[in-house]
Design a protein around this motif. Structure first.
Motif, PDB file in Angstrom:
ATOM      1  N   GLY A 259       0.747  -1.250   0.202  1.00 43.75           N
ATOM      2  CA  GLY A 259      -0.118  -0.016  -0.050  1.00 43.75           C
ATOM      3  C   GLY A 259       1.045   1.347   0.025  1.00 43.75           C
ATOM      4  O   GLY A 259       0.387   2.385  -0.310  1.00 43.75           O
ATOM      5  N   ILE A 260       1.865   1.313   0.373  1.00 43.51           N
ATOM      6  CA  ILE A 260       2.838   2.527   0.253  1.00 43.51           C
ATOM      7  C   ILE A 260       3.429   2.525  -1.066  1.00 43.51           C
ATOM      8  O   ILE A 260       4.001   1.948  -1.920  1.00 43.51           O
ATOM      9  CB  ILE A 260       4.116   2.195   1.185  1.00 43.51           C
ATOM     10  N   THR A 275       3.288  -4.356  -3.238  1.00 43.33           N
ATOM     11  CA  THR A 275       2.118  -5.391  -3.239  1.00 43.33           C
ATOM     12  C   THR A 275       2.842  -6.546  -2.679  1.00 43.33           C
ATOM     13  O   THR A 275       4.151  -6.473  -2.727  1.00 43.33           O
ATOM     14  CB  THR A 275       1.439  -5.369  -4.298  1.00 43.33           C
ATOM     15  N   ASP A 276       2.110  -7.469  -2.001  1.00 40.07           N
ATOM     16  CA  ASP A 276       2.896  -8.690  -1.695  1.00 40.07           C
ATOM     17  C   ASP A 276       2.250  -9.753  -2.741  1.00 40.07           C
ATOM     18  O   ASP A 276       2.686 -10.923  -2.541  1.00 40.07           O
ATOM     19  CB  ASP A 276       2.238  -9.208  -0.356  1.00 40.07           C
ATOM     20  N   LYS A 277       1.716  -9.217  -3.889  1.00 39.87           N
ATOM     21  CA  LYS A 277       1.791 -10.371  -4.997  1.00 39.87           C
ATOM     22  C   LYS A 277       2.393  -9.723  -6.375  1.00 39.87           C
ATOM     23  O   LYS A 277       2.658  -8.690  -6.659  1.00 39.87           O
ATOM     24  CB  LYS A 277      -0.023 -10.092  -5.342  1.00 39.87           C
ATOM     25  N   PHE A 278       3.122 -11.101  -6.784  1.00 40.37           N
ATOM     26  CA  PHE A 278       3.659 -10.606  -8.427  1.00 40.37           C
ATOM     27  C   PHE A 278       2.550 -10.410  -9.278  1.00 40.37           C
ATOM     28  O   PHE A 278       1.679 -10.995  -9.306  1.00 40.37           O
ATOM     29  CB  PHE A 278       4.687 -12.040  -8.800  1.00 40.37           C
ATOM     30  N   LEU A 400      -4.301  -4.170 -10.500  1.00 33.71           N
ATOM     31  CA  LEU A 400      -4.703  -4.825  -9.193  1.00 33.71           C
ATOM     32  C   LEU A 400      -5.916  -4.085  -8.607  1.00 33.71           C
ATOM     33  O   LEU A 400      -5.867  -3.061  -8.172  1.00 33.71           O
ATOM     34  CB  LEU A 400      -3.435  -4.188  -8.142  1.00 33.71           C
ATOM     35  N   PRO A 401      -6.920  -4.414  -9.295  1.00 34.36           N
ATOM     36  CA  PRO A 401      -8.526  -3.900  -9.039  1.00 34.36           C
ATOM     37  C   PRO A 401      -8.536  -3.837  -7.309  1.00 34.36           C
ATOM     38  O   PRO A 401      -8.159  -5.012  -6.720  1.00 34.36           O
ATOM     39  CB  PRO A 401      -9.413  -4.605  -9.674  1.00 34.36           C
ATOM     40  N   GLY A 402      -9.035  -2.737  -6.981  1.00 36.74           N
ATOM     41  CA  GLY A 402      -9.560  -2.435  -5.365  1.00 36.74           C
ATOM     42  C   GLY A 402      -8.383  -2.140  -4.752  1.00 36.74           C
ATOM     43  O   GLY A 402      -8.485  -1.627  -3.521  1.00 36.74           O
ATOM     44  N   VAL A 403      -7.153  -1.889  -5.048  1.00 41.29           N
ATOM     45  CA  VAL A 403      -5.743  -1.471  -4.452  1.00 41.29           C
ATOM     46  C   VAL A 403      -5.909   0.141  -4.033  1.00 41.29           C
ATOM     47  O   VAL A 403      -6.561   0.894  -4.933  1.00 41.29           O
ATOM     48  CB  VAL A 403      -4.396  -1.579  -5.260  1.00 41.29           C
ATOM     49  N   GLU A 404      -5.578   0.466  -2.793  1.00 41.66           N
ATOM     50  CA  GLU A 404      -5.880   1.773  -2.249  1.00 41.66           C
ATOM     51  C   GLU A 404      -4.591   2.205  -2.254  1.00 41.66           C
ATOM     52  O   GLU A 404      -3.584   1.826  -1.587  1.00 41.66           O
ATOM     53  CB  GLU A 404      -6.506   1.761  -1.147  1.00 41.66           C
ATOM     54  N   LEU A 428      -2.822  12.475  -8.710  1.00 41.56           N
ATOM     55  CA  LEU A 428      -2.975  11.279  -7.961  1.00 41.56           C
ATOM     56  C   LEU A 428      -3.874  11.097  -6.798  1.00 41.56           C
ATOM     57  O   LEU A 428      -4.512  10.055  -6.414  1.00 41.56           O
ATOM     58  CB  LEU A 428      -1.511  10.777  -7.282  1.00 41.56           C
ATOM     59  N   GLN A 429      -4.372  12.347  -6.317  1.00 44.72           N
ATOM     60  CA  GLN A 429      -5.409  12.468  -5.204  1.00 44.72           C
ATOM     61  C   GLN A 429      -5.063  11.795  -3.976  1.00 44.72           C
ATOM     62  O   GLN A 429      -5.859  11.287  -3.375  1.00 44.72           O
ATOM     63  CB  GLN A 429      -6.788  11.901  -6.008  1.00 44.72           C
TER      64      GLN A 429
END
Length: 505
Positions: A259-260, A275-278, A400-404, A428-429
């Protein structure tokens, strides 16, 4: 009891910076030596790997000279980070047989096209990054354009790896690359940390010329007594594998949790998430995905080739204000100029676009009228980076849909401009957050060194204790619709100009 000391060295495009930290993250000394780029004609950018090594030694020596004899014995390890997308060909004896073929060198453009035609989607799926001005096309360029040199290359490495090899007197067969570079390789199974035999076979590469893949915190050797003396050290110390410069910069911003986001606002302009996903961006091919120094984390990111250099170019070449002029920014960041939809736009890709690969695109001003001044043009150059980040954000959301996105932490010279940070926040808001410790990539490298030698327990714990946040810059939300419209116009201009420029032009 004296504290352990750690050396972090960054081989950047502008120069080599060495910094010395104690085990609690306090910076004890720093030294910088400018780089020497060789650019004899458009498209060529090379550096001398031995000059880079000499700069590493001299900058370490400058840091060490500030210590007492007793303190010198407390230096426990060093790690080097460096420019990521270029290559150095190393011979059997461990000496360079090619110059450093820089990430700014665009001669390999025809081989980007070949790799895309042959296996674009497979490369993206396996490496996490599309072919661009990076290792794969560059290795092919040396293979086809300089076959006699290629035959003598035992291993292709990067500047940081080359300097580490030379410090430890490693031979060509001992060449290594750490996992944070693999997305640029063109030939790696990045997720599984190994070379991909299918891609290697497709492009006819000799697998033995590809270096051993290691962890950033692996100790690759010990500095020879001769090199220790050259660096002003009283005895030899261990050398860690190190990492890529952007990976080190992300670490120096504390990007050790999902998230950072990070903005590396230096020579290049780099936007990254954590993220924690490739993941891979097969649709828009804007975002690459590189391994983090922190095991199990990944950084989807994209960058503008020389985005920060555009500011210097405009100041010097358009306004005639060189770096010696302390007032060279005066009057340019004019907050009284109300943003307008018909303000000029600037395309920042002076040396081609990297993310996605559009190698023939060029820098362009559009929408100029007699009402516009040099202030509008300068602000367009700054805004172009923010608008490009807006394109990256859209691709990230698709991947990455839903990533904040909660915040974007910033490092590099761009942190000094509240005006520029407000633009980025508007596009980027999210708030743009500064780091209190402005040590950048060398601090990330020093953390790597500390974990490698056991002085620090992990990159996460080190980041938590070494790094703290400072002020935050946010754009007035009332301007969000303005920047949204500007991003749409900017994307349209990119499409038009990419069609205008071509291989033949």
């Amino acid at each position: 009891m004296s504290k352990a000391l750690l050396l972090g060295i960054d081989i950047g495009t502008q120069g080599v910076k060495s910094s010395l930290f104690d085990q609690d993250g306090a910076c004890r000394a720093s030294a910088f030596i400018p780089s020497r780029l060789y650019q004899p004609e458009p498209g060529i950018t090379e550096e001398d790997p031995e000059f880079q090594l000499d700069s590493v030694c001299k900058s370490i020596s400058e840091c060490v000279q500030t210590l007492s004899p007793d303190e010198k014995t407390n230096i426990k390890c060093l790690a080097i980070d460096g420019q990521m997308a270029g290559v150095v060909g190393v011979g059997e004896d461990g000496m360079a047989v090619t110059p450093y073929d820089s990430w700014l060198d665009t001669r390999c453009a025809p081989y980007i096209k070949i790799m895309k035609e042959e296996a674009e989607q497979e490369i993206i799926r396996k490496t996490g990054n599309p072919p661009s001005f990076n290792h794969g096309p560059k290795i092919l360029w040396w293979k086809v354009e300089r076959p006699d040199v290629y035959d003598n290359i035992v291993s292709f490495v990067q500047p940081a790896g080359y300097a580490a090899m030379r410090l430890c007197n490693l031979k060509g067969k001992d060449g290594f690359i750490d996992r944070t570079y693999l997305h640029f390789s063109g030939f790696a199974d990045n997720q599984n940390n190994k070379w991909d035999k299918g891609l290697i076979e497709t492009f006819g590469i000799d697998e033995s010329k590809l270096p051993r893949i290691v962890s950033p915190t692996e100790l690759i050797g010990e500095m020879t007594p001769e090199m220790a003396a050259r660096c002003g050290l009283s005895s030899s110390i261990p050398v860690a594998a190190g990492c890529g410069d952007t990976a080190a910069s992300f670490l120096s911003c504390g990007a050790v949790e999902p998230g950072i986001c990070v903005d590396v606002a230096g020579t290049a302009s780099v936007f990254a998430a954590t993220t924690d996903k490739f993941c891979f961006d097969s649709e828009t091919q804007v975002m690459g995905c590189g391994a983090s120094v922190t095991e199990g984390l990944w950084h989807p990111y994209a960058y503008i080739n020389g985005g920060g250099m555009n500011i210097e170019w405009f100041l010097l070449e358009v306004l005639g204000r060189d770096k010696s002029d302390p007032a060279r920014f005066d009057g340019l960041e004019d907050t009284t100029l109300a943003p307008r939809e018909d303000d000029p736009l600037f395309i920042p890709h002076m040396a081609g676009r990297v993310s996605p690969s559009q190698p023939y695109l060029k820098g362009t001003f559009a929408g100029l009228s007699w009402n516009h001044t040099n202030k509008h043009m300068f602000q367009a150059v700054m805004e172009s980076v923010a608008l490009e980040y807006g394109v990256y954000r859209k691709s990230l959301m698709k991947m990455l849909p839903g990533v904040e996105l909660m915040e974007m932490r910033i490092t590099g010279g761009g942190d000094n401009s509240p005006f520029w940070k407000e633009m980025k926040s508007g596009v980027l808001q999210v708030p743009v957050v500064s780091i209190k410790q402005k040590h950048g990539a060398p601090m990330g490298a020093a953390i790597v060194a500390g974990v490698a030698c056991g002085v620090l327990s992990s990159t996460r714990e080190a980041a938590d204790s070494w790094i703290s946040l400072k002020n935050s810059t946010s754009c007035d939300p009332a301007l969000y619709p303005h920047f949204k419209k500007r991003t749409v116009r900017y994307e349209a201009l990119l499409d038009v100009m990419n069609g205008f420029y071509s291989e033949e032009s």
